[in-house]
Design a protein around this motif. Structure first.
Motif, PDB file in Angstrom:
ATOM      1  N   GLY A  83       0.813  -1.212   0.000  1.00 30.90           N
ATOM      2  CA  GLY A  83       0.000   0.000   0.000  1.00 30.90           C
ATOM      3  C   GLY A  83       0.847   1.263   0.000  1.00 30.90           C
ATOM      4  N   THR A  84       0.314   2.284   0.662  1.00 26.58           N
ATOM      5  CA  THR A  84       0.929   3.605   0.619  1.00 26.58           C
ATOM      6  C   THR A  84       1.795   3.845   1.855  1.00 26.58           C
ATOM      7  OG1 THR A  84      -0.922   4.432  -0.667  1.00 26.58           O
ATOM      8  CG2 THR A  84       0.378   6.079   0.498  1.00 26.58           C
ATOM      9  N   PRO A  85       3.070   4.199   1.664  1.00 26.01           N
ATOM     10  CA  PRO A  85       3.930   4.488   2.813  1.00 26.01           C
ATOM     11  C   PRO A  85       3.303   5.594   3.671  1.00 26.01           C
ATOM     12  CG  PRO A  85       5.237   4.378   0.798  1.00 26.01           C
ATOM     13  CD  PRO A  85       3.788   4.334   0.386  1.00 26.01           C
ATOM     14  N   GLY A  86       3.416   5.454   4.979  1.00 30.81           N
ATOM     15  CA  GLY A  86       2.886   6.484   5.884  1.00 30.81           C
ATOM     16  C   GLY A  86       1.449   6.242   6.286  1.00 30.81           C
ATOM     17  N   ILE A  87       0.722   5.397   5.552  1.00 32.08           N
ATOM     18  CA  ILE A  87      -0.670   5.088   5.916  1.00 32.08           C
ATOM     19  C   ILE A  87      -0.626   3.837   6.797  1.00 32.08           C
ATOM     20  CG2 ILE A  87      -2.960   4.394   5.066  1.00 32.08           C
ATOM     21  CD1 ILE A  87      -2.321   7.298   4.450  1.00 32.08           C
ATOM     22  N   SER A  88      -0.701   4.069   8.121  1.00 30.04           N
ATOM     23  CA  SER A  88      -0.550   2.988   9.115  1.00 30.04           C
ATOM     24  C   SER A  88       0.705   2.165   8.832  1.00 30.04           C
ATOM     25  CB  SER A  88      -1.798   2.089   9.143  1.00 30.04           C
ATOM     26  OG  SER A  88      -2.934   2.846   9.486  1.00 30.04           O
ATOM     27  N   ASP A  89       1.724   2.828   8.378  1.00 27.59           N
ATOM     28  CA  ASP A  89       3.009   2.222   8.023  1.00 27.59           C
ATOM     29  C   ASP A  89       4.094   3.274   8.236  1.00 27.59           C
ATOM     30  OD1 ASP A  89       2.697  -0.396   7.244  1.00 27.59           O
ATOM     31  OD2 ASP A  89       2.325   0.061   5.134  1.00 27.59           O
ATOM     32  N   PRO A  90       5.372   2.855   8.335  1.00 25.87           N
ATOM     33  CA  PRO A  90       6.435   3.849   8.432  1.00 25.87           C
ATOM     34  C   PRO A  90       6.495   4.724   7.181  1.00 25.87           C
ATOM     35  CG  PRO A  90       7.275   1.630   8.823  1.00 25.87           C
ATOM     36  CD  PRO A  90       5.882   1.484   8.338  1.00 25.87           C
ATOM     37  N   PHE A 156     -11.623   2.001   9.267  1.00 22.99           N
ATOM     38  CA  PHE A 156     -10.422   1.666  10.051  1.00 22.99           C
ATOM     39  C   PHE A 156      -9.919   0.274   9.700  1.00 22.99           C
ATOM     40  CE2 PHE A 156     -14.083   0.597  12.703  1.00 22.99           C
ATOM     41  CZ  PHE A 156     -13.772  -0.655  13.196  1.00 22.99           C
ATOM     42  N   TYR A 157      -8.672   0.030  10.097  1.00 26.65           N
ATOM     43  CA  TYR A 157      -8.020  -1.251   9.827  1.00 26.65           C
ATOM     44  C   TYR A 157      -8.189  -2.187  11.021  1.00 26.65           C
ATOM     45  CZ  TYR A 157      -5.605   0.712   5.762  1.00 26.65           C
ATOM     46  OH  TYR A 157      -5.322   1.260   4.547  1.00 26.65           O
ATOM     47  N   GLU A 158      -8.257  -3.477  10.762  1.00 22.78           N
ATOM     48  CA  GLU A 158      -8.307  -4.433  11.866  1.00 22.78           C
ATOM     49  C   GLU A 158      -7.542  -5.698  11.495  1.00 22.78           C
ATOM     50  OE1 GLU A 158      -7.890  -5.095  14.777  1.00 22.78           O
ATOM     51  OE2 GLU A 158      -9.662  -4.009  15.444  1.00 22.78           O
ATOM     52  N   GLU A 215      -6.669 -10.126   5.944  1.00 19.56           N
ATOM     53  CA  GLU A 215      -6.572  -8.730   6.369  1.00 19.56           C
ATOM     54  C   GLU A 215      -7.930  -8.058   6.196  1.00 19.56           C
ATOM     55  OE1 GLU A 215      -2.407  -7.092   5.718  1.00 19.56           O
ATOM     56  OE2 GLU A 215      -2.988  -7.773   3.736  1.00 19.56           O
ATOM     57  N   PHE A 216      -8.245  -7.139   7.111  1.00 14.63           N
ATOM     58  CA  PHE A 216      -9.601  -6.570   7.143  1.00 14.63           C
ATOM     59  C   PHE A 216      -9.606  -5.040   7.174  1.00 14.63           C
ATOM     60  CE2 PHE A 216      -9.734 -10.729   9.059  1.00 14.63           C
ATOM     61  CZ  PHE A 216     -10.926 -11.276   8.639  1.00 14.63           C
ATOM     62  N   VAL A 217     -10.613  -4.478   6.503  1.00 14.10           N
ATOM     63  CA  VAL A 217     -10.938  -3.067   6.661  1.00 14.10           C
ATOM     64  C   VAL A 217     -12.414  -3.016   7.059  1.00 14.10           C
ATOM     65  CG1 VAL A 217     -11.011  -0.785   5.590  1.00 14.10           C
ATOM     66  CG2 VAL A 217      -9.351  -2.474   4.770  1.00 14.10           C
TER      67      VAL A 217
HETATM   68  N1  SAM Z   1      -0.008   1.041   4.073  1.00 14.29           N
HETATM   69  C1  SAM Z   1      -1.132   0.159   3.928  1.00 14.29           C
HETATM   70  C2  SAM Z   1      -2.197   0.844   3.055  1.00 14.29           C
HETATM   71  O1  SAM Z   1      -1.860   1.781   2.336  1.00 14.29           O
HETATM   72  O2  SAM Z   1      -3.331   0.395   3.064  1.00 14.29           O
HETATM   73  C3  SAM Z   1      -1.675  -0.292   5.265  1.00 14.29           C
HETATM   74  C4  SAM Z   1      -0.685  -1.041   6.094  1.00 14.29           C
HETATM   75  S1  SAM Z   1      -1.314  -1.612   7.618  1.00 14.29           S
HETATM   76  C5  SAM Z   1       0.157  -2.090   8.444  1.00 14.29           C
HETATM   77  C6  SAM Z   1      -1.968  -3.184   7.223  1.00 14.29           C
HETATM   78  C7  SAM Z   1      -3.484  -3.239   7.386  1.00 14.29           C
HETATM   79  O3  SAM Z   1      -4.108  -2.734   6.217  1.00 14.29           O
HETATM   80  C8  SAM Z   1      -4.028  -4.667   7.520  1.00 14.29           C
HETATM   81  O4  SAM Z   1      -3.980  -5.110   8.871  1.00 14.29           O
HETATM   82  C9  SAM Z   1      -5.448  -4.507   7.048  1.00 14.29           C
HETATM   83  O5  SAM Z   1      -6.266  -3.951   8.055  1.00 14.29           O
HETATM   84  C10 SAM Z   1      -5.268  -3.473   5.926  1.00 14.29           C
HETATM   85  N2  SAM Z   1      -5.038  -4.168   4.640  1.00 14.29           N
HETATM   86  C11 SAM Z   1      -3.889  -4.219   3.938  1.00 14.29           C
HETATM   87  N3  SAM Z   1      -4.056  -4.936   2.810  1.00 14.29           N
HETATM   88  C12 SAM Z   1      -5.342  -5.333   2.800  1.00 14.29           C
HETATM   89  C13 SAM Z   1      -6.144  -6.102   1.909  1.00 14.29           C
HETATM   90  N4  SAM Z   1      -5.616  -6.621   0.799  1.00 14.29           N
HETATM   91  N5  SAM Z   1      -7.440  -6.320   2.215  1.00 14.29           N
HETATM   92  C14 SAM Z   1      -7.983  -5.806   3.349  1.00 14.29           C
HETATM   93  N6  SAM Z   1      -7.279  -5.072   4.229  1.00 14.29           N
HETATM   94  C15 SAM Z   1      -5.984  -4.844   3.970  1.00 14.29           C
END
Ligand code: SAM
Length: 223
Positions: A83-90, A156-158, A215-217
Motif C-alpha cells: 500500500g501507501t507508505p505512511g498510511i498505518s506504516d512507516p 479503520f483497519y483491523e 486482512e480486514f478493513v
Molecule cells: N499502508 C497500507 C495501506 O496503504 O493500506 C496499510 C498497512 S497496515 C500495516 C496493514 C493493514 O491494512 C491490515 O492489517 C489490514 O487492516 C489493511 N489491509 C492491507 N491490505 C489489505 C487487503 N488486501 N485487504 C484488506 N485489508 C488490507
C-alpha cells in the motif's frame, strides 16, 4: 530526490508503470522488511537493487544516513510492505525530515487498502473519517463510543486477531442505531477477496461467522 511509491496490497497487477520505472532507475529502495520488498523486486526482475530497511522514528542513525544520501544527490525510493507508505506504516519521519531539508519529493500514488474498501463499500464516501488501527487499550472504548455521534462514514483497519472482538464492541457501542450500515472488506485484490455488507443489528452474528483469516478493513456508514 525521494520518490514515495505505493505498492500492491495483494495483487501484483496493481503496481503502476511509474512505480516500476522508478524502482528500476532509483539508487536504493528504503523499505520496512527487506524480505517483503525483496520479493516484490524479484518479481519485477529487479532483485539486484539495493535495499535499506527502515522502521521509522526508532532508527535516528539510519534516518540520518538516508538523508545524507539524499543530500548528496542519490535518488531514493520509499515503499512500505504494502500500500501507501505512511498510511498505518512507516514513512512519515523520512518524508517530513526530507521536506525540512528542502530535498525534492515526488509521489507515485497507487493502492491503499482503506480507499479500496471505501470505494467497494457502496456507502457515501464524499466525507469520511480514517482512523488507521484502533488503539488496543487506552482510549479504545471512548473512541468507539464517539462513533454513534460521528456523522461521516468511518473507516479503520483491523487485524485477524481482533476482528471478532472489534465487531462485537461496535455492535454494543452502536446498539441504538441498529440500521446503521457496516461493511467488512477482507483480502481486497486477493484470491479470497470478500465484501460483507451488513448492519449493526446483524453484527454479533456476522462477527461469529466472518472468515477469521487475512486482512480486514471495517467501514461504518454515516448517520
Ligand atoms: N499502508 C497500507 C495501506 O496503504 O493500506 C496499510 C498497512 S497496515 C500495516 C496493514 C493493514 O491494512 C491490515 O492489517 C489490514 O487492516 C489493511 N489491509 C492491507 N491490505 C489489505 C487487503 N488486501 N485487504 C484488506 N485489508 C488490507
Amino acid at each position: 530526490m525521494l520518490s514515495i511509491i505505493s505498492t500492491p496490497i495483494g495483487n501484483l497487477g496493481d503496481i503502476t508503470l511509474r512505480a516500476i520505472e522508478t524502482l528500476k532507475k532509483c539508487d536504493a529502495v528504503v523499505c520496512e522488511d527487506t524480505r517483503v520488498t525483496g520479493g516484490l523486486l524479484h518479481q519485477l526482475a529487479l532483485a539486484k537493487k539495493e535495499l535499506i530497511s527502515f522502521h521509522g522514528y526508532s532508527d535516528e542513525g539510519k534516518l540520518r544516513m538516508i538523508l545524507q544520501r539524499l543530500e548528496r544527490g542519490d535518488h531514493i525510493a520509499l515503499v512500505s510492505d504494502a500500500g501507501t507508505p505512511g498510511i498505518s506504516d512507516p514513512g512519515f519521519a523520512l518524508v517530513s525530515r526530507t521536506a525540512e531539508a528542502g530535498i525534492q519529493i515526488e509521489v507515485l500514488p497507487g493502492p491503499t487498502a482503506f480507499l479500496a474498501a471505501l470505494s467497494a463499500s457502496g456507502l457515501p464516501i464524499n466525507h469520511f473519517l480514517y482512523l488507521g488501527f484502533l488503539p488496543l487499550k487506552k482510549g479504545r472504548k471512548s473512541l468507539i463510543a464517539t462513533f454513534k455521534d460521528t456523522p461521516h462514514t468511518i473507516v479503520f483497519y483491523e487485524s485477524v486477531h481482533r476482528i471478532e472482538r472489534t465487531l462485537m464492541e461496535l455492535a454494543e457501542a452502536l446498539q441504538t442505531q441498529p440500521e446503521r450500515n457496516v461493511v467488512i472488506a477482507r483480502e481486497l485484490t486477493k484470491m479470497h477477496e470478500e465484501t460483507v455488507r451488513t448492519t449493526v443489528a446483524e453484527l454479533p452474528a456476522v462477527a461469529k461467522s466472518v472468515m477469521k483469516k487475512g486482512e480486514f478493513v471495517v467501514v461504518v456508514g454515516p448517520l
